[in-house]
Design a protein around this motif. Structure first.
Motif, PDB file in Angstrom:
ATOM      1  N   PRO A 139     -21.853  11.106  10.789  1.00 46.00           N
ATOM      2  CA  PRO A 139     -21.839  12.546  11.027  1.00 46.00           C
ATOM      3  C   PRO A 139     -22.154  12.938  12.471  1.00 46.00           C
ATOM      4  N   ASP A 140     -22.720  12.009  13.251  1.00 46.48           N
ATOM      5  CA  ASP A 140     -23.092  12.323  14.626  1.00 46.48           C
ATOM      6  C   ASP A 140     -22.012  11.966  15.641  1.00 46.48           C
ATOM      7  N   LEU A 141     -20.883  11.465  15.203  1.00 50.06           N
ATOM      8  CA  LEU A 141     -19.820  11.074  16.125  1.00 50.06           C
ATOM      9  C   LEU A 141     -18.901  12.246  16.430  1.00 50.06           C
ATOM     10  N   ASP A 142     -18.365  12.253  17.648  1.00 53.03           N
ATOM     11  CA  ASP A 142     -17.375  13.258  18.027  1.00 53.03           C
ATOM     12  C   ASP A 142     -15.953  12.726  17.900  1.00 53.03           C
ATOM     13  N   ALA A 143     -15.785  11.410  17.956  1.00 49.69           N
ATOM     14  CA  ALA A 143     -14.491  10.757  17.822  1.00 49.69           C
ATOM     15  C   ALA A 143     -14.728   9.269  17.638  1.00 49.69           C
ATOM     16  N   GLY A 144     -13.741   8.585  17.078  1.00 54.78           N
ATOM     17  CA  GLY A 144     -13.876   7.152  16.898  1.00 54.78           C
ATOM     18  C   GLY A 144     -12.542   6.444  17.030  1.00 54.78           C
ATOM     19  N   VAL A 145     -12.582   5.225  17.563  1.00 56.80           N
ATOM     20  CA  VAL A 145     -11.386   4.401  17.692  1.00 56.80           C
ATOM     21  C   VAL A 145     -11.680   3.021  17.116  1.00 56.80           C
ATOM     22  N   ALA A 146     -10.782   2.554  16.269  1.00 52.05           N
ATOM     23  CA  ALA A 146     -10.914   1.228  15.666  1.00 52.05           C
ATOM     24  C   ALA A 146      -9.759   0.354  16.132  1.00 52.05           C
ATOM     25  N   TRP A 147     -10.096  -0.912  16.365  1.00 45.53           N
ATOM     26  CA  TRP A 147      -9.088  -1.902  16.737  1.00 45.53           C
ATOM     27  C   TRP A 147      -9.156  -3.035  15.725  1.00 45.53           C
ATOM     28  N   TYR A 148      -8.041  -3.369  15.140  1.00 40.85           N
ATOM     29  CA  TYR A 148      -7.854  -4.531  14.268  1.00 40.85           C
ATOM     30  C   TYR A 148      -8.504  -4.433  12.890  1.00 40.85           C
ATOM     31  N   GLY A 149      -9.796  -4.520  12.780  1.00 41.77           N
ATOM     32  CA  GLY A 149     -10.470  -4.729  11.500  1.00 41.77           C
ATOM     33  C   GLY A 149     -10.408  -3.564  10.537  1.00 41.77           C
ATOM     34  N   LEU A 150     -10.697  -3.868   9.289  1.00 37.93           N
ATOM     35  CA  LEU A 150     -10.669  -2.871   8.213  1.00 37.93           C
ATOM     36  C   LEU A 150     -11.995  -2.831   7.469  1.00 37.93           C
ATOM     37  N   PRO A 151     -12.455  -1.644   7.119  1.00 38.07           N
ATOM     38  CA  PRO A 151     -13.639  -1.567   6.260  1.00 38.07           C
ATOM     39  C   PRO A 151     -13.220  -1.837   4.812  1.00 38.07           C
ATOM     40  N   PRO A 152     -14.136  -2.261   3.967  1.00 33.61           N
ATOM     41  CA  PRO A 152     -13.811  -2.378   2.539  1.00 33.61           C
ATOM     42  C   PRO A 152     -13.498  -0.984   1.996  1.00 33.61           C
ATOM     43  N   GLN A 178      -8.826   7.378  15.653  1.00 31.68           N
ATOM     44  CA  GLN A 178      -7.605   6.705  16.078  1.00 31.68           C
ATOM     45  C   GLN A 178      -7.786   5.226  15.771  1.00 31.68           C
ATOM     46  N   ALA A 179      -6.687   4.540  15.414  1.00 28.23           N
ATOM     47  CA  ALA A 179      -6.790   3.114  15.112  1.00 28.23           C
ATOM     48  C   ALA A 179      -5.547   2.380  15.603  1.00 28.23           C
ATOM     49  N   HIS A 180      -5.754   1.107  15.939  1.00 31.23           N
ATOM     50  CA  HIS A 180      -4.697   0.263  16.480  1.00 31.23           C
ATOM     51  C   HIS A 180      -4.583  -1.000  15.630  1.00 31.23           C
ATOM     52  N   TRP A 181      -3.375  -1.297  15.192  1.00 27.04           N
ATOM     53  CA  TRP A 181      -3.157  -2.395  14.254  1.00 27.04           C
ATOM     54  C   TRP A 181      -2.027  -3.285  14.724  1.00 27.04           C
ATOM     55  N   HIS A 194      -2.933  -3.214   3.644  1.00 28.34           N
ATOM     56  CA  HIS A 194      -4.277  -2.646   3.579  1.00 28.34           C
ATOM     57  C   HIS A 194      -4.462  -1.555   4.634  1.00 28.34           C
ATOM     58  N   VAL A 195      -3.811  -1.722   5.751  1.00 32.48           N
ATOM     59  CA  VAL A 195      -3.808  -0.668   6.780  1.00 32.48           C
ATOM     60  C   VAL A 195      -3.166   0.590   6.206  1.00 32.48           C
ATOM     61  N   GLU A 196      -2.051   0.415   5.508  1.00 25.67           N
ATOM     62  CA  GLU A 196      -1.355   1.544   4.886  1.00 25.67           C
ATOM     63  C   GLU A 196      -2.262   2.229   3.851  1.00 25.67           C
ATOM     64  N   GLU A 197      -2.974   1.440   3.073  1.00 25.82           N
ATOM     65  CA  GLU A 197      -3.893   2.000   2.080  1.00 25.82           C
ATOM     66  C   GLU A 197      -5.019   2.782   2.764  1.00 25.82           C
ATOM     67  N   TYR A 213       1.524  -2.158  16.309  1.00 24.33           N
ATOM     68  CA  TYR A 213       2.144  -2.919  17.388  1.00 24.33           C
ATOM     69  C   TYR A 213       2.719  -4.216  16.836  1.00 24.33           C
ATOM     70  N   LEU A 214       3.885  -4.596  17.310  1.00 21.04           N
ATOM     71  CA  LEU A 214       4.494  -5.854  16.907  1.00 21.04           C
ATOM     72  C   LEU A 214       3.749  -6.971  17.634  1.00 21.04           C
ATOM     73  N   ALA A 215       2.604  -7.322  17.070  1.00 20.49           N
ATOM     74  CA  ALA A 215       1.689  -8.245  17.738  1.00 20.49           C
ATOM     75  C   ALA A 215       0.850  -8.976  16.699  1.00 20.49           C
ATOM     76  N   HIS A 216       0.056  -9.926  17.199  1.00 13.27           N
ATOM     77  CA  HIS A 216      -0.876 -10.681  16.364  1.00 13.27           C
ATOM     78  C   HIS A 216      -2.289 -10.133  16.554  1.00 13.27           C
ATOM     79  N   HIS A 217      -3.196 -10.586  15.714  1.00 10.82           N
ATOM     80  CA  HIS A 217      -4.600 -10.201  15.816  1.00 10.82           C
ATOM     81  C   HIS A 217      -5.109 -10.502  17.230  1.00 10.82           C
ATOM     82  N   ALA A 218      -5.971  -9.651  17.729  1.00 14.88           N
ATOM     83  CA  ALA A 218      -6.592  -9.801  19.051  1.00 14.88           C
ATOM     84  C   ALA A 218      -5.596  -9.602  20.185  1.00 14.88           C
TER      85      ALA A 218
END
Length: 108
Positions: free
Chosen positions: A1-14, A28-31, A42-45, A62-67
């Motif tokens: 609740p204290d965040l103004d924005a967030g960006v995730a790269w790669y990983g997924l939460p349960p 925003q997220a990058h996959w 799982h990204v789609e879900e 992105y048409l890429a691999h992890h990392a």
């Protein structure tokens, strides 16, 4: 609740522990579409769950691999199933910084 924005790269939460109603900040997220660690379905879900829950989300793929943005993920000593891609990494960083500029600038 204290965040103004967030960006995730790669990983997924349960997904079973994710409560979109508690997320008030834009995300925003990058996959990587060829990520062997986190399946694209799982990204789609995740995206569907966040959008259905009313979260302001912006997902990029992105048409890429992890990392793909990890400059050490090159050569024979890199972790298997990872691969740095400088073109996608640059685009992802540009999008990240633009997102933070757009979302955080209006809050100050």
């Amino acid at each position: 609740p204290d965040l103004d924005a967030g960006v995730a790269w790669y990983g997924l939460p349960p997904l079973e522990y994710l409560d979109p109603a508690k997320i008030k900040a834009p995300i925003q997220a990058h996959w990587a579409t060829q990520d062997a660690f986190f399946a694209l379905e799982h990204v789609e879900e995740l995206e569907a769950k966040l959008k259905t829950g009313g979260v302001d989300v912006e997902f990029h793929r992105y048409l890429a691999h992890h990392a793909f943005a990890n400059e050490t993920a090159v050569g024979p000593d890199r972790i298997t199933r990872t691969q740095f891609d400088p073109v996608w990494a640059q685009l992802a960083w540009d999008r990240t910084l633009t997102f933070f500029g757009r979302t955080l600038w209006r809050r100050s």
